[in-house]
Structures are given as structure tokens and as C-alpha cells.
Design an enzyme around this catalytic site. Structure first.
Site, short mmCIF file in Angstrom:
data_model
loop_
_atom_site.label_atom_id
_atom_site.label_comp_id
_atom_site.label_asym_id
_atom_site.label_seq_id
_atom_site.Cartn_x
_atom_site.Cartn_y
_atom_site.Cartn_z
N CYS A 7 38.17 -0.27 49.12
CA CYS A 7 38.34 -0.64 47.72
C CYS A 7 39.82 -0.88 47.46
O CYS A 7 40.57 -1.18 48.41
CB CYS A 7 37.74 0.41 46.79
SG CYS A 7 38.52 2.05 46.88
N ASN A 10 41.49 3.42 47.16
CA ASN A 10 40.93 4.42 48.08
C ASN A 10 40.91 5.82 47.47
O ASN A 10 41.04 6.82 48.19
CB ASN A 10 41.66 4.42 49.44
CG ASN A 10 40.94 5.18 50.56
OD1 ASN A 10 41.57 5.73 51.45
ND2 ASN A 10 39.62 5.24 50.52
N CYS A 12 38.61 6.18 44.44
CA CYS A 12 37.35 6.24 43.67
C CYS A 12 36.16 5.71 44.46
O CYS A 12 35.35 6.48 44.98
CB CYS A 12 37.48 5.46 42.35
SG CYS A 12 38.57 6.26 41.15
N ARG A 13 36.03 4.40 44.54
CA ARG A 13 34.80 3.82 45.08
C ARG A 13 34.62 4.01 46.58
O ARG A 13 33.55 4.43 47.02
CB ARG A 13 34.73 2.31 44.73
CG ARG A 13 34.60 2.05 43.25
CD ARG A 13 34.90 0.61 42.93
NE ARG A 13 36.30 0.27 43.19
CZ ARG A 13 36.80 -0.94 43.18
NH1 ARG A 13 36.01 -1.97 42.90
NH2 ARG A 13 38.08 -1.14 43.42
N SER A 14 35.65 3.66 47.36
CA SER A 14 35.42 3.72 48.82
C SER A 14 35.32 5.16 49.36
O SER A 14 34.49 5.39 50.25
CB SER A 14 36.44 2.88 49.60
OG SER A 14 37.75 3.34 49.45
N ASP A 117 34.90 -0.92 39.04
CA ASP A 117 35.88 0.13 39.33
C ASP A 117 35.85 1.20 38.24
O ASP A 117 36.28 0.96 37.11
CB ASP A 117 37.27 -0.49 39.42
CG ASP A 117 38.25 0.46 40.06
OD1 ASP A 117 38.00 1.69 40.04
OD2 ASP A 117 39.27 -0.02 40.60
P1 4NP Z 1 39.41 2.46 43.53
O1 4NP Z 1 39.94 2.62 42.03
O2 4NP Z 1 39.87 1.12 44.02
O3 4NP Z 1 37.94 2.53 43.40
O4 4NP Z 1 40.01 3.61 44.31
C1 4NP Z 1 41.30 2.51 41.66
C2 4NP Z 1 42.08 3.63 41.65
C3 4NP Z 1 43.39 3.55 41.24
C4 4NP Z 1 43.91 2.33 40.81
C5 4NP Z 1 43.11 1.21 40.82
C6 4NP Z 1 41.81 1.30 41.25
N1 4NP Z 1 45.25 2.27 40.33
O5 4NP Z 1 45.63 1.23 39.77
O6 4NP Z 1 46.00 3.25 40.49
#
Ligand code: 4NP
Length: 151
Positions: A7, A10, A12-14, A117
């Protein structure tokens, strides 16, 4: 079979997909983010809490950034959304033929084209529902593949 979930951050989703799919399949699994912002950090607290409600412990995972070497190290790379897919493909080494797929391809009945997300939507449970359905579909696809190889 070595599967890598990717994702953006790294956190939340992945990592959630990694934890869910590991429990379900017993496959060798890892996750990474296309961005390096959260390298070394555990999954985001609200995602850890939502996963823990379902008996999935994510606390030992640590974020890392996706890199070109992952194309050699994994058999299958799974992206959470189209941006991830594009960022992954931009790093593909010349001649490498590793499969890169959208996670939602494995749950076509849901009609979703990405795992939204939850860092932005704040719907951690909804993301886990989708991740669970996609992980089930992926497990079935890999089982069917290994049955075909035996035939
Ligand atoms: P992920 O979510 O891609 O599912 O881990 C996010 C976590 C943090 C951020 C963006 C997406 N961020 O902008 O910090």
C-alpha cells in the site's frame, strides 16, 4: 508461494492484509509501502485495534519501503489501489515477469476496484471486511493453482 502486499504507508491496509492472509493461508507473506514515511513503525493504532477485535495481531509488524528487489524476492505482488500498482510497475526491473495484481481482483463480486485507504476514510472495519473477502478469494485462487499443477 511468497506473497507481498503493498500500500502507500505500510501502516494500514497492507499490514492488515498481511496479517489476515497469513492466518488464512499459511503462505509466506510480507508487506511494504511505496512511500518511506513510516519505515520502522508498527501498524497504525486504530488499524491494530480493529484487527485485534477479529483476533488478528499486527503489533509485531514494522513498516518498510517497497523496492526493486521485491520483484525477485516474491512470486506475487498485490497492490491495494491503482496508484500503488502504478508505483510498483514503475520500478519493475527489465525482463522481470513477476505478477502484480490488484487485491480487489480476487473478490470480483464486490465490484470494488480498490481497498479505500482507512487512514483517510477512518473506516477501519470496512477496510478489514474488504481485505477479508479479497484474502479469501486469493486463498481460493492459489489453492486452485496448486491443484492444477498436481493434475
Ligand atoms: P496505508 O495508509 O497506505 O494503508 O498504510 C496510509 C497511512 C499513512 C499515510 C497515508 C496512507 N500518510 O500519509 O502518512
Amino acid at each position: 508461494m511468497k506473497v507481498l502486499f503493498v500500500c502507500l504507508g505500510n501502516i494500514c491496509r497492507s499490514p492488515a492484509a498481511e496479517g489476515v492472509f497469513r492466518m488464512m493461508s499459511g503462505a509466506t507473506v510480507d508487506s511494504a509501502g511505496t512511500a518511506g514515511w513510516h519505515v520502522g513503525k508498527p501498524p497504525y493504532g486504530p488499524m491494530q485495534a480493529a484487527a485485534a477485535q477479529r483476533g488478528i495481531a499486527l503489533g509485531d509488524l514494522r513498516a518498510r519501503q517497497f523496492g526493486r528487489g521485491d520483484f525477485e524476492a516474491f512470486d506475487l505482488i498485490i497492490a491495494m489501489d491503482a496508484n500503488n500498482l502504478e508505483d510498483i510497475e514503475a520500478q519493475r526491473p527489465r525482463g522481470n515477469e513477476t505478477s502484480v495484481r490488484l487485491f480487489t481482483d480476487y473478490a470480483p463480486d464486490l465490484g470494488a476496484s480498490e481497498v479505500p485507504d482507512p487512514y483517510y476514510t477512518r473506516d477501519f472495519d470496512g477496510a478489514l471486511d474488504l481485505i477479508d473477502a479479497c484474502a479469501k478469494g486469493l486463498t481460493e485462487a492459489l489453492n486452485a493453482q496448486s491443484r492444477d499443477k498436481l493434475d
